[in-house]
Design a protein around this motif. Structure first.
Motif, PDB file in Angstrom:
ATOM      1  N   CYS A   7      10.998  43.895  38.037  1.00  0.00           N
ATOM      2  CA  CYS A   7      12.074  43.731  37.935  1.00  0.00           C
ATOM      3  C   CYS A   7      13.167  44.150  37.034  1.00  0.00           C
ATOM      4  CB  CYS A   7      12.144  42.327  37.954  1.00  0.00           C
ATOM      5  SG  CYS A   7      14.067  41.211  37.979  1.00  0.00           S
ATOM      6  N   CYS A  12      14.206  38.834  32.905  1.00  0.00           N
ATOM      7  CA  CYS A  12      13.408  38.715  34.158  1.00  0.00           C
ATOM      8  C   CYS A  12      11.798  38.352  32.951  1.00  0.00           C
ATOM      9  CB  CYS A  12      12.731  39.251  34.515  1.00  0.00           C
ATOM     10  SG  CYS A  12      11.649  38.596  36.226  1.00  0.00           S
ATOM     11  N   ARG A  20       5.507  33.564  36.519  1.00  0.00           N
ATOM     12  CA  ARG A  20       5.183  35.136  34.997  1.00  0.00           C
ATOM     13  C   ARG A  20       3.931  34.709  34.654  1.00  0.00           C
ATOM     14  NH1 ARG A  20      10.462  33.954  36.956  1.00  0.00           N
ATOM     15  NH2 ARG A  20      11.674  35.595  37.506  1.00  0.00           N
ATOM     16  N   CYS A  50      13.139  40.952  41.390  1.00  0.00           N
ATOM     17  CA  CYS A  50      12.572  39.916  41.672  1.00  0.00           C
ATOM     18  C   CYS A  50      13.714  38.544  42.802  1.00  0.00           C
ATOM     19  CB  CYS A  50      11.590  39.363  40.965  1.00  0.00           C
ATOM     20  SG  CYS A  50      12.710  38.034  39.826  1.00  0.00           S
ATOM     21  N   CYS A  54      17.651  36.700  39.152  1.00  0.00           N
ATOM     22  CA  CYS A  54      17.813  37.571  38.435  1.00  0.00           C
ATOM     23  C   CYS A  54      18.373  39.402  38.383  1.00  0.00           C
ATOM     24  CB  CYS A  54      16.333  38.416  38.139  1.00  0.00           C
ATOM     25  SG  CYS A  54      14.992  37.987  37.125  1.00  0.00           S
TER      26      CYS A  54
HETATM   27 ZN   LIG Z   1      13.108  39.290  37.622  1.00  0.00          ZN
END
Ligand SMILES: [Zn+2]
Length: 116
Positions: A7, A12, A20, A50, A54
């Motif tokens: 990303c 991010c 994540r 993503c 973002c």
């Molecule tokens: Zn992202």
């Protein structure tokens, strides 16, 4: 063969979501999301970001750089023809008990581009 991008939002990895989380034990981190690129021959914005959050964090952070890189110094114009067209339409009139369909001539504006 699979293609992936990370990303492109530089923040991010600061967004706290379970998706994540990487690592084990006491060495866990939030990691930038890895994005699978299904059709590299037809690039799409979500090959690089993503999600919308973002994408817009990136656009907000780099808005000036983007505007300077792809600057617009003057407006562009597309030649068109503007036509007025009459057509029969209906309105509904209430007479106290029910509605009656009443025809009338309406006008619509049609924009025709020359590059059809
Ligand atoms: Zn992202």
């Amino acid at each position: 063969m699979s293609n992936y991008n990370w990303c492109h939002n530089p923040d991010c990895h600061k967004i706290s979501t379970q998706s994540r989380v990487r690592g084990s034990g006491d060495n866990k981190v939030l990691r930038t999301v890895k994005i699978k690129v299904y059709q590299p021959e037809t690039p799409h914005i979500y090959d690089f970001f993503c999600n919308n959050n973002c994408l817009f964090q990136f656009l907000d952070k780099f808005a000036t750089e983007i505007a300077n890189t792809y600057s617009v110094k003057q407006p562009s114009e597309t030649p068109i023809k503007v036509k007025k067209e009459k057509y029969e339409s209906y309105r509904h009139e209430y007479n106290g008990t029910d509605y009656k369909r009443v025809p009338y001539m309406a006008t619509r504006t049609i924009l025709e581009s020359n590059n059809e």
